[in-house]
Design a protein around this motif. Sequence first.
Motif, PDB file in Angstrom:
ATOM      1  N   ILE A   1       0.563  -1.001   0.019  1.00 35.10           N
ATOM      2  CA  ILE A   1       0.183  -0.229  -0.197  1.00 35.10           C
ATOM      3  C   ILE A   1       1.196   1.312   0.186  1.00 35.10           C
ATOM      4  CG2 ILE A   1      -1.914   1.514   1.756  1.00 35.10           C
ATOM      5  CD1 ILE A   1      -2.794  -1.349   2.584  1.00 35.10           C
ATOM      6  N   TYR A   2       1.748   1.345   0.661  1.00 33.06           N
ATOM      7  CA  TYR A   2       3.124   2.332   0.706  1.00 33.06           C
ATOM      8  C   TYR A   2       3.400   2.468  -0.597  1.00 33.06           C
ATOM      9  CZ  TYR A   2       7.151   5.093   2.123  1.00 33.06           C
ATOM     10  OH  TYR A   2       8.097   6.338   1.812  1.00 33.06           O
ATOM     11  N   GLY A   3       3.698   1.566  -0.875  1.00 32.04           N
ATOM     12  CA  GLY A   3       4.317   0.950  -2.124  1.00 32.04           C
ATOM     13  C   GLY A   3       3.877   2.129  -3.228  1.00 32.04           C
ATOM     14  N   LEU A   4       2.074   1.873  -2.917  1.00 34.17           N
ATOM     15  CA  LEU A   4       1.103   2.508  -4.531  1.00 34.17           C
ATOM     16  C   LEU A   4       0.704   3.609  -3.514  1.00 34.17           C
ATOM     17  CD1 LEU A   4      -2.111  -0.725  -4.339  1.00 34.17           C
ATOM     18  CD2 LEU A   4       0.093   0.039  -6.125  1.00 34.17           C
TER      19      LEU A   4
ATOM     20  N   ALA B   1       7.343   6.556  -6.426  1.00 33.24           N
ATOM     21  CA  ALA B   1       8.764   7.503  -6.385  1.00 33.24           C
ATOM     22  C   ALA B   1       9.560   6.808  -5.325  1.00 33.24           C
ATOM     23  CB  ALA B   1       9.088   8.844  -6.235  1.00 33.24           C
ATOM     24  N   ASN B   2       8.889   5.944  -4.431  1.00 40.17           N
ATOM     25  CA  ASN B   2       9.822   5.644  -3.494  1.00 40.17           C
ATOM     26  C   ASN B   2      10.341   3.626  -3.305  1.00 40.17           C
ATOM     27  OD1 ASN B   2      11.069   7.930  -2.333  1.00 40.17           O
ATOM     28  ND2 ASN B   2       9.423   8.139  -0.198  1.00 40.17           N
ATOM     29  N   ALA B   3       8.986   3.407  -4.527  1.00 42.96           N
ATOM     30  CA  ALA B   3       8.884   2.115  -4.077  1.00 42.96           C
ATOM     31  C   ALA B   3       9.963   0.936  -5.782  1.00 42.96           C
ATOM     32  CB  ALA B   3       7.895   1.941  -4.064  1.00 42.96           C
ATOM     33  N   HIS B   4      11.389   1.236  -5.251  1.00 40.72           N
ATOM     34  CA  HIS B   4      11.835   0.535  -6.044  1.00 40.72           C
ATOM     35  C   HIS B   4      12.040  -0.969  -5.588  1.00 40.72           C
ATOM     36  CE1 HIS B   4      14.648   2.108  -2.929  1.00 40.72           C
ATOM     37  NE2 HIS B   4      15.245  -0.010  -3.093  1.00 40.72           N
ATOM     38  N   TRP B   5      11.728  -1.251  -4.613  1.00 39.56           N
ATOM     39  CA  TRP B   5      11.307  -2.473  -4.530  1.00 39.56           C
ATOM     40  C   TRP B   5       9.937  -3.562  -4.851  1.00 39.56           C
ATOM     41  CZ3 TRP B   5       7.708  -2.196  -0.979  1.00 39.56           C
ATOM     42  CH2 TRP B   5       7.258  -1.136  -0.207  1.00 39.56           C
ATOM     43  N   LEU B   6       9.174  -2.412  -4.876  1.00 40.18           N
ATOM     44  CA  LEU B   6       7.638  -2.816  -5.518  1.00 40.18           C
ATOM     45  C   LEU B   6       7.572  -4.057  -6.187  1.00 40.18           C
ATOM     46  CD1 LEU B   6       5.138  -2.530  -3.753  1.00 40.18           C
ATOM     47  CD2 LEU B   6       4.418  -0.633  -5.523  1.00 40.18           C
TER      48      LEU B   6
END
Length: 399
Positions: free
Chosen positions: A295-298, A302-307
Motif C-alpha cells: 500500500i505504501y509503495g502504491l 517514487a520511493n518504491a523501487h522494491w515493489l
Amino acid sequence: MTKRALGCGRKMALTAVDAALRVLVVFVLSCLAVPICYILNYHAATHPLQLFLIAVAILIVMVLPYYLVVRGVGKHASDVFFYVFAIFAFTAVVDLFIAFTVDGHISMLDFYLNDGEMYLRTPHGAIINYYDGTVHLSLYLLMIFYMLTHTSYRLTGLFWGGSIINSLIVLFAGSATGVWGTVIKPSFLLNVPYALFPIIFVFRILNKRADHPSSKPSTHRSLLLRPLDLLFALAFVGLICRAVFYALASAGSPVAPIRNYRDNIDTYLGDASGFPLVQAMTVAYYFVPVFIACIYGLVYPANAHWLPDYAALLAGASTQAQISYMGGALYPSGNRSDNWRPVSQEAMPTFLLANLAPLVIPQLFAVYCCLLKQNSSSSNISNNNNSYGVSKQNKRKTN
C-alpha cells in the motif's frame, strides 16, 4: 549481461539448446528417485533413525551426477544453488509419489509415511506434496535453465522463495502444534534445508540491486488519480481485514459473527491438525506487513523501487498458502482429524470467495508491478538515471 546472455544471434540458440539438454538430464536424474524409492520399499529400514540416515546418504550421493552435468560450464560448477535446485528437484519427484501414495494410487512410499513423516498422510500433506512435485519442480528446472543461459531469474526465484518458505513455516509449526506433534520422527529434520536455503537465497537476491525501470512521472500524481493503483490499495486493505478476521477465527474467538463463520462456513479453521491455525497466523503476522508495504509503495511509487520484488515474493507465498489451505479443507483423501467437518454446499460460495481473493489479488498485483508497469516505464528508462535498480552497464552483475 553479455551479448551471449542477452540472446543475440545463432550463438544464443545453441546455448539455449545445450542448456535445455542439460536441464533434461537433471530431470532424468531426478526421476531416479522413483526406482530408488521402489528398491527402498522392499528393503526399508525399520527404525526411523535408519530411514533418516539413508535419506541423507542418498541426497549426498546425488550431488556427484549433478556435478557432472555442469562440469566445464564455468561458474555453475561452483554455484551452490545449482546443486540446491537439482537436489530439490530430486526430492520434488519423491514428494509427487508420496502424494500418489497418500491417495492410494500406489503403495511404494508407505514405509516412509509410516516411519518418516506421518503428518503427510493428511489432506494438507497430500496437497503440498502435489504442489512440490509439480509447481516447485517446474520452477527448479526453469531456474536451472536460466542459470545455464545467464538469464536473470530474480522474479522467478522470489516467487519460488515466497512459496516454499510459507510451505515450510506451516509444515514445521502445524505438525508440531497439532495432533501430529506426538508422532514427529527424525525424518522431520530432512525439511530443515528446505527452510534454510530458500531464506538465504531470498536474502541474496534482495541484497543485489534490481534492474527494474523507474516509475513514470505520471505515477507521482495523487493516488486518487491513478485508478489501478487505488484499486490495488483498496484490495490490500480488504486482505488485511480478512487476515485479521481469519486469525481471530482460528484462535477460537467467541465473538458471534466470527464464531458463526468458523462453525458454519469455513469449518476447516477449527481443525485440530494445526495447519489451518498456523496458516492463518502466518498470514496475519507475515503477510499483513507486506500488504502494508505494498500500500505504501502504491501511495508513494517514487520511493518504491522494491515493489516488484515484494510483489513476486508475495505472489509465490499467497499461491502456496491458498492452494494448500483450500486443498486441506476440500481434498477428499488423507487422514482427517477427529473434529474435522466438511464445508457445506450452502457455505461453499462464501468459502471460495474468501479464499480465492487472497490467491488471485497478489497474482494480479505481481503481473501489474513486474510486467505492465515495467513495460510502460521502459520507454523512459534511457532518459532516466534514477532507476529502480542497476544501470545498464551493470546488468551483468545481477546474476
